[in-house]
Motif scaffolding. Structure first.
Motif, PDB file in Angstrom:
ATOM      1  N   ILE A 178      62.731  62.599  79.987  1.00 42.28           N
ATOM      2  CA  ILE A 178      63.256  63.016  81.287  1.00 42.28           C
ATOM      3  C   ILE A 178      62.291  64.066  81.819  1.00 42.28           C
ATOM      4  N   THR A 179      61.828  63.902  83.032  1.00 36.84           N
ATOM      5  CA  THR A 179      60.881  64.865  83.579  1.00 36.84           C
ATOM      6  C   THR A 179      61.580  66.172  83.943  1.00 36.84           C
ATOM      7  N   LEU A 180      62.507  66.127  84.895  1.00 38.14           N
ATOM      8  CA  LEU A 180      63.196  67.319  85.387  1.00 38.14           C
ATOM      9  C   LEU A 180      64.699  67.150  85.215  1.00 38.14           C
ATOM     10  N   ASN A 181      65.346  68.156  84.682  1.00 37.50           N
ATOM     11  CA  ASN A 181      66.805  68.142  84.606  1.00 37.50           C
ATOM     12  C   ASN A 181      67.408  68.682  85.895  1.00 37.50           C
ATOM     13  N   GLU A 182      68.289  67.917  86.483  1.00 35.52           N
ATOM     14  CA  GLU A 182      69.077  68.340  87.646  1.00 35.52           C
ATOM     15  C   GLU A 182      68.267  69.165  88.655  1.00 35.52           C
ATOM     16  N   PRO A 183      67.236  68.585  89.236  1.00 39.61           N
ATOM     17  CA  PRO A 183      66.502  69.354  90.244  1.00 39.61           C
ATOM     18  C   PRO A 183      67.405  69.822  91.383  1.00 39.61           C
ATOM     19  N   GLY A 184      68.458  69.062  91.663  1.00 46.11           N
ATOM     20  CA  GLY A 184      69.374  69.471  92.717  1.00 46.11           C
ATOM     21  C   GLY A 184      70.060  70.791  92.426  1.00 46.11           C
ATOM     22  N   THR A 185      70.343  71.068  91.148  1.00 50.40           N
ATOM     23  CA  THR A 185      70.965  72.341  90.795  1.00 50.40           C
ATOM     24  C   THR A 185      69.972  73.485  90.970  1.00 50.40           C
ATOM     25  N   THR A 186      68.742  73.278  90.521  1.00 51.41           N
ATOM     26  CA  THR A 186      67.712  74.293  90.747  1.00 51.41           C
ATOM     27  C   THR A 186      67.580  74.606  92.232  1.00 51.41           C
ATOM     28  N   CYS A 187      67.545  73.561  93.048  1.00 52.99           N
ATOM     29  CA  CYS A 187      67.283  73.756  94.472  1.00 52.99           C
ATOM     30  C   CYS A 187      68.472  74.367  95.203  1.00 52.99           C
ATOM     31  N   THR A 188      69.688  73.939  94.867  1.00 51.48           N
ATOM     32  CA  THR A 188      70.858  74.468  95.571  1.00 51.48           C
ATOM     33  C   THR A 188      71.265  75.839  95.037  1.00 51.48           C
ATOM     34  N   GLU A 192      69.069  77.971  97.555  1.00 51.90           N
ATOM     35  CA  GLU A 192      70.016  77.944  98.679  1.00 51.90           C
ATOM     36  C   GLU A 192      71.091  79.016  98.496  1.00 51.90           C
ATOM     37  N   ALA A 193      71.793  78.973  97.361  1.00 49.11           N
ATOM     38  CA  ALA A 193      72.876  79.923  97.110  1.00 49.11           C
ATOM     39  C   ALA A 193      72.390  81.217  96.462  1.00 49.11           C
ATOM     40  N   GLY A 194      71.272  81.143  95.745  1.00 50.60           N
ATOM     41  CA  GLY A 194      70.713  82.342  95.133  1.00 50.60           C
ATOM     42  C   GLY A 194      71.464  82.854  93.930  1.00 50.60           C
ATOM     43  N   ILE A 195      72.217  81.993  93.237  1.00 47.48           N
ATOM     44  CA  ILE A 195      73.005  82.444  92.087  1.00 47.48           C
ATOM     45  C   ILE A 195      72.422  81.985  90.752  1.00 47.48           C
ATOM     46  N   HIS A 196      71.317  81.259  90.788  1.00 50.67           N
ATOM     47  CA  HIS A 196      70.523  80.936  89.606  1.00 50.67           C
ATOM     48  C   HIS A 196      69.098  81.412  89.873  1.00 50.67           C
ATOM     49  N   ALA A 197      68.300  81.484  88.820  1.00 53.68           N
ATOM     50  CA  ALA A 197      66.890  81.828  89.006  1.00 53.68           C
ATOM     51  C   ALA A 197      66.228  80.792  89.928  1.00 53.68           C
ATOM     52  N   PRO A 198      65.387  81.233  90.854  1.00 53.46           N
ATOM     53  CA  PRO A 198      64.852  82.590  91.027  1.00 53.46           C
ATOM     54  C   PRO A 198      65.704  83.510  91.900  1.00 53.46           C
ATOM     55  N   GLY A 199      66.908  83.092  92.277  1.00 55.00           N
ATOM     56  CA  GLY A 199      67.821  83.965  93.004  1.00 55.00           C
ATOM     57  C   GLY A 199      67.485  84.145  94.473  1.00 55.00           C
ATOM     58  N   LEU A 200      66.939  83.100  95.102  1.00 64.68           N
ATOM     59  CA  LEU A 200      66.568  83.171  96.519  1.00 64.68           C
ATOM     60  C   LEU A 200      67.649  82.543  97.385  1.00 64.68           C
TER      61      LEU A 200
END
Length: 484
Positions: A178-188, A192-200
């Motif tokens: 698997i290349t990337l796990n849940e890229p949607g979670t990283t991005c949102t 977007e929400a800033g509640i996971h790294a990098p916190g933006l």
């Protein structure tokens, strides 16, 4: 005589209404590097964005970090022994990019990091357990974050260099990637929400740029494997999809459209480019129109070039599906055009849950077992993949050993997956339950426990204890059937 005994057993099984998973079905469990390994600054490992994010006060509940986590960096042999004890035949784990390449680039390769994963894979193979390896499960090297992270298209090239090194070193023993796990979670959650790294909290823009770069990175790694390694190693590569199922609140056409839009924005955003060559049309149209009304001269959703479409299209040898829960959705027609765009405004959908669904310790997780069967049918009918592996599916609680809620959840979901295989003819070849161990649950720290094995985080030895769900799941694995 044996042949007729097998036939009789099959007849009895059918007559009693029993359903059985395919003989070669892959039953396993999953974990991820930052959530379980610990050893955050040992043996030449570089910093990841999660190391820094977790060390920043206020980001994680109770000030928890993944510095030690389950200490699987030192206790991997014990983890493999537990997998073998439970009778599992596949283990999904991720590789820490900065443990291999401390600053994310190939200028420095950390041999101690390579040795750790070589030893883990060797231990798994000796136990007849298939490794299913994720290249990236959110722990981006800090140096690459400072260069723009998932907003920088050049990250695809860095990821390609990293993937090549991993394929070269481990590919002879790994058949599922698997290349990337849940890229949607990283991005949102991260952009977007800033509640996971990098916190933006760059709403309405960074989430789409992040998705765009993620797809470029995935395609880069896929084609490196395809052209340089597939002929010799014979493995399969895919991008992980995290999808839920959606029910319309009413029978109106508007709510039916809300379901379709929810599937597009949450699942199709990655599946459509990979299986059809472009973003879902609903996303293209809505974001372009809203961007225009907001005063932009361009769409906030990046356009793929024709070359990029060609590069991304067809880059999945199977579907890796993470599925946890469902939602009830309805159309919202009066989302305004305001000064700050956002993903929610673009989607224009309200969501909730059916009050009859059991709730977990997580605020977002509710049990709706039929949803996984509906989702598998939708993905099969929409994208026609060759095969599926359910790579995450799990239930959170507060860590009880007698975890009957988790058993009920897995029994319901596995029963519906089995129905999808037997009755619907969907080619699901494996299931890696989330998760093997209680672990660091990102922004929730250690307040939520998904493991079938309890980890005592107050004990320096990180003692592991089987929960009731582990014993139940082991029974399913040994019989290939789910008790009523």
């Amino acid at each position: 005589m044996l042949k007729y005994g097998v036939i009789l057993a099959c007849i009895l099984s059918i007559s009693l209404g029993a359903k059985t998973f395919p003989e070669n079905f892959l039953f396993g469990a999953a974990g991820a590097s930052y959530q379980i390994e610990g050893g955050w600054d040992e043996d030449g490992k570089g910093l990841s964005m999660w190391d820094v994010y977790a060390h920043t006060p206020g980001n994680i509940k109770n000030g928890d970090t993944g510095d030690i986590a389950c200490d699987s960096y030192h206790k991997y042999k014990e983890d493999v022994a537990l997998l073998k004890q439970l009778g599992l035949n596949v283990y999904r784990f991720s590789i820490s990019w900065p443990r291999i390449l401390p600053n994310g680039t190939p200028t420095q390769i950390n041999q101690a990091g390579l040795n750790y994963y070589k030893n883990l894979i060797k231990e798994l193979k000796a136990a007849d357990i298939e490794p299913l390896v994720t290249l990236y499960h959110w722990d981006l090297p800090l140096h690459l974050l400072e260069l723009g992270g998932w907003l920088n298209p050049r990250l695809a090239d860095y990821f390609g260099d990293y993937a090549r090194i991993v394929f070269e070193n481990f590919g002879d023993d790994v058949k599922y990637w698997i290349t990337l796990n849940e890229p949607g979670t990283t991005c949102t959650q991260g952009y977007e929400a800033g509640i996971h790294a990098p916190g933006l909290n760059l709403t309405g823009e960074a989430v789409y740029q992040c998705s765009y770069v993620s797809l470029l990175a995935h395609a880069k790694a896929y084609h490196i494997y395809d052209t340089e390694f597939r002929a010799k190693q014979g493995g399969k590569v895919t991008l992980n999809l995290a999808c839920g199922w959606y029910y319309p609140q009413t029978e109106s056409e508007e709510d039916a459209e809300a379901v379709r839009r929810s599937l597009d924005f949450n699942c199709g955003i990655y599946a459509d480019p990979i299986f059809k060559g472009n973003w879902p049309q609903s996303m293209i149209d809505r974001i372009r129109e809203r961007s225009k009304l907001e005063g932009y001269s361009f769409s906030r959703l990046p356009d793929f070039t024709e070359q990029e479409k060609s590069q991304i299209n067809g880059t999945a040898d199977y579907v890796s599906l993470n599925m946890y829960t469902s939602r009830v959705v309805w159309h919202i027609s009066d989302y305004p055009i305001g000064p700050i765009p956002s993903l929610d405004l673009d989607l224009s959908v309200g969501s909730g849950v059916d009050p009859s669904w059991p709730a977990s310790a997580s605020s977002w997780l509710f049990s709706d077992p039929p949803g996984v069967r509906y989702l598998l049918n939708y993905l099969r009918d929409t994208y026609n993949p060759s095969e599926f592996v359910i790579t995450e599916n799990g239930w959170s609680d507060v860590g009880d050993l007698d975890d009957q809620g988790r058993i009920a959840y897995w029994k319901g979901y596995l029963s519906n997956i089995l129905d999808a295989i037997v009755d619907d003819g969907i080619n699901v070849i494996g299931y890696t339950a989330w998760s093997l161990l209680d672990n660091f649950e990102w922004a929730e720290g250690y307040t939520q426990r998904f493991g079938m094995i309890q980890v005592d985080f107050n004990d320096p030895n990180r003692t592991r204890t089987l929960k009731s769900s582990a014993k139940w799941y082991s029974g399913v694995v040994s019989t290939g059937q789910i008790d009523p």
